[in-house]
Design an enzyme around this catalytic site. Sequence first.
Site, PDB file in Angstrom:
ATOM      1  N   TYR A 148      -0.780  31.845  -5.193  1.00  0.00           N
ATOM      2  CA  TYR A 148      -1.265  33.209  -4.949  1.00  0.00           C
ATOM      3  C   TYR A 148      -2.767  33.155  -4.707  1.00  0.00           C
ATOM      4  O   TYR A 148      -3.563  32.962  -5.626  1.00  0.00           O
ATOM      5  CB  TYR A 148      -0.974  34.118  -6.138  1.00  0.00           C
ATOM      6  CG  TYR A 148       0.489  34.450  -6.369  1.00  0.00           C
ATOM      7  CD1 TYR A 148       1.467  34.149  -5.427  1.00  0.00           C
ATOM      8  CD2 TYR A 148       0.897  35.083  -7.541  1.00  0.00           C
ATOM      9  CE1 TYR A 148       2.800  34.459  -5.640  1.00  0.00           C
ATOM     10  CE2 TYR A 148       2.236  35.404  -7.754  1.00  0.00           C
ATOM     11  CZ  TYR A 148       3.176  35.087  -6.807  1.00  0.00           C
ATOM     12  OH  TYR A 148       4.498  35.410  -7.036  1.00  0.00           O
ATOM     13  N   LEU A 178      10.490  47.756  -6.502  1.00  0.00           N
ATOM     14  CA  LEU A 178      10.114  48.897  -5.654  1.00  0.00           C
ATOM     15  C   LEU A 178      10.100  48.480  -4.180  1.00  0.00           C
ATOM     16  O   LEU A 178       9.508  49.169  -3.348  1.00  0.00           O
ATOM     17  CB  LEU A 178       8.745  49.445  -6.058  1.00  0.00           C
ATOM     18  CG  LEU A 178       8.653  50.020  -7.470  1.00  0.00           C
ATOM     19  CD1 LEU A 178       7.239  50.513  -7.761  1.00  0.00           C
ATOM     20  CD2 LEU A 178       9.658  51.154  -7.664  1.00  0.00           C
ATOM     21  N   ARG A 196       8.511  46.124  -2.735  1.00  0.00           N
ATOM     22  CA  ARG A 196       7.103  45.929  -2.344  1.00  0.00           C
ATOM     23  C   ARG A 196       6.399  47.251  -2.047  1.00  0.00           C
ATOM     24  O   ARG A 196       5.550  47.334  -1.165  1.00  0.00           O
ATOM     25  CB  ARG A 196       7.013  44.987  -1.149  1.00  0.00           C
ATOM     26  CG  ARG A 196       7.563  43.600  -1.444  1.00  0.00           C
ATOM     27  CD  ARG A 196       7.659  42.731  -0.205  1.00  0.00           C
ATOM     28  NE  ARG A 196       8.186  41.422  -0.542  1.00  0.00           N
ATOM     29  CZ  ARG A 196       9.481  41.147  -0.714  1.00  0.00           C
ATOM     30  NH1 ARG A 196      10.369  42.113  -0.546  1.00  0.00           N
ATOM     31  NH2 ARG A 196       9.877  39.941  -1.033  1.00  0.00           N
ATOM     32  N   GLY A 197       6.782  48.282  -2.778  1.00  0.00           N
ATOM     33  CA  GLY A 197       6.160  49.588  -2.626  1.00  0.00           C
ATOM     34  C   GLY A 197       6.880  50.503  -1.656  1.00  0.00           C
ATOM     35  O   GLY A 197       6.583  51.703  -1.596  1.00  0.00           O
ATOM     36  N   PRO A 208      10.257  42.757   8.338  1.00  0.00           N
ATOM     37  CA  PRO A 208      11.098  43.679   9.115  1.00  0.00           C
ATOM     38  C   PRO A 208      11.281  45.063   8.509  1.00  0.00           C
ATOM     39  O   PRO A 208      11.353  46.054   9.256  1.00  0.00           O
ATOM     40  CB  PRO A 208      12.437  42.927   9.192  1.00  0.00           C
ATOM     41  CG  PRO A 208      12.046  41.476   9.153  1.00  0.00           C
ATOM     42  CD  PRO A 208      10.895  41.428   8.187  1.00  0.00           C
TER      43      PRO A 208
END
Length: 335
Positions: A56, A206, A208-209, A231
């Site tokens: 990360y 979620l 990724r929001g 996508p």
Amino acid sequence: MEQRKLGSTGPTVSSLGLGCMAMSDAYGPSDRGESIATIHAAIDAGITLLDTGDFYAMGHNEMLIREALKEVSREKVRISVKFGALRGPAGDFIGMDCRPVATKNFLAYSLQRLGTDYVDIYRPARLDPNVPIEDTVGGLADLVKAGYVRHIGLSEVGSDTIRRAHAVHPIADLQIEYSLIERGIERDILKTCRELGIGITAYGVLARGLISGHWSKDSGKAGKDYRLMTPRFQGANLDANLALVESLRTIANDVGATPAQVAIAWVAAQGREIVPLIGARTRNRLDEALGATKVTLTQTHLAALAKAFPPDVAAGTRYTAEQMAHLDSEKPATR
């Protein structure tokens, strides 16, 4: 906060974990001070599981966690680290390396960046196609014996790989994407983990929001946000997926909660062996996510969610075609 044990052999952790990836620029610019304050607020609220990866932002996330934990007792938190993903100077992903000798090297650097002498859960980020999982887990077992790793985890692997790994050394948990719009785990992986006594740490709860209730067609465009390349966040797919959120919002209004809280609560309600990872990078988003622990979904609510979000309802795949091809978790079980 409620505590849940990760599988039959794993550690006891809070019923929600904090995923720290987005604090290191994956979703656009982040604020270092706010990220550290969010980690502190999470710990104060009772969250004990912090999830990171050595790739990360090429170690940035681990160093951020070290800074946040410098005044926190090490025994107060459980740190989960993914390893094996290789990145180039431009930040691009260039492969996987899960050879035992490479694993030792990765761990040595992670321990230094985190400022600790052990990692609670250590896991390959993906299956290395060039290294048998038995070899990878065997090398990790040696690190457990040496005291550098407390528990072994896996990430995004299928049932066959899970069984092979578990036969070498007990696996504490599988980290895998699971949400109202990503239900692939339900085909056979969840059953396999339950059979073997392996916990689940669910990321992407979620999406990724995307189903948080906060995403719009203009979100993420102000900075470098890798989600815009996937996508589900593009074109007609995004329109279709945002329409699903309106169904979630209607149900959430009936529950008396936000869409994000209902989405998190739904994942948590799928079994006590499941620990949702919330990717909050600000205290405001953390506060909202913590509210999910107070949400009670009735059978009526669960039925409404099942109707609004049947399996495979999402438009588009969760990763690009190239990344999907490397997901062992997408392979069906052979037994």
